[in-house]
Design an enzyme around this catalytic site. Structure first.
Site, PDB file in Angstrom:
ATOM      1  CB  ILE A  68     -14.439  33.012  -7.764  1.00 52.64           C
ATOM      2  CG1 ILE A  68     -15.913  32.659  -7.839  1.00 52.64           C
ATOM      3  CG2 ILE A  68     -13.936  33.069  -6.341  1.00 52.64           C
ATOM      4  CD1 ILE A  68     -16.247  31.273  -7.393  1.00 52.64           C
ATOM      5  CG  ASP A  69     -13.788  40.086  -6.136  1.00 46.93           C
ATOM      6  OD1 ASP A  69     -14.980  40.387  -5.936  1.00 46.93           O
ATOM      7  OD2 ASP A  69     -12.841  40.706  -5.651  1.00 46.93           O
ATOM      8  N   PRO A  70     -16.925  38.300  -6.781  1.00 45.38           N
ATOM      9  CG  PRO A  70     -18.355  38.655  -4.966  1.00 45.38           C
ATOM     10  CD  PRO A  70     -16.988  38.145  -5.332  1.00 45.38           C
TER      11      PRO A  70
END
Length: 87
Positions: A68-70
């Site tokens: 989920i790293d932006p």
């Protein structure tokens, strides 16, 4: 899982074994790719997957990877997840 006590541990294990709770990713923590070298990713996944295997057996093996790293993930991390999931 000691923080959940024996009842909580048994409940979680039964949910995983019955297929009602699915583990996603399998990492001990979510990797921060901005500061992590791929060796640390391999070490972290090795540690966490060993724990999941010892605790839940084959039922605890994640079938889905999630990052989920932006800022997105690197090609190398995607390849590591793919190799780990398909292994």
């Amino acid at each position: 899982m000691d923080e959940y006590g024996e009842y909580g541990y048994t409940t979680i294990k039964n949910l995983v074994l019955s297929g009602r709770l699915e583990l996603i990713g399998g990492g001990w923590v979510m990797a921060d790719e901005a500061t992590t070298h791929y060796i640390e990713l391999i070490d972290m996944y090795s540690l966490s997957l060993t724990f999941l295997n010892q605790t839940f057996g084959k039922c605890g093996h994640p079938k889905v990877g999630w990052q989920i790293d932006p800022f997105g993930h690197s090609k190398e991390h995607a390849n590591l997840l793919r190799m780990r999931i398909l292994y």
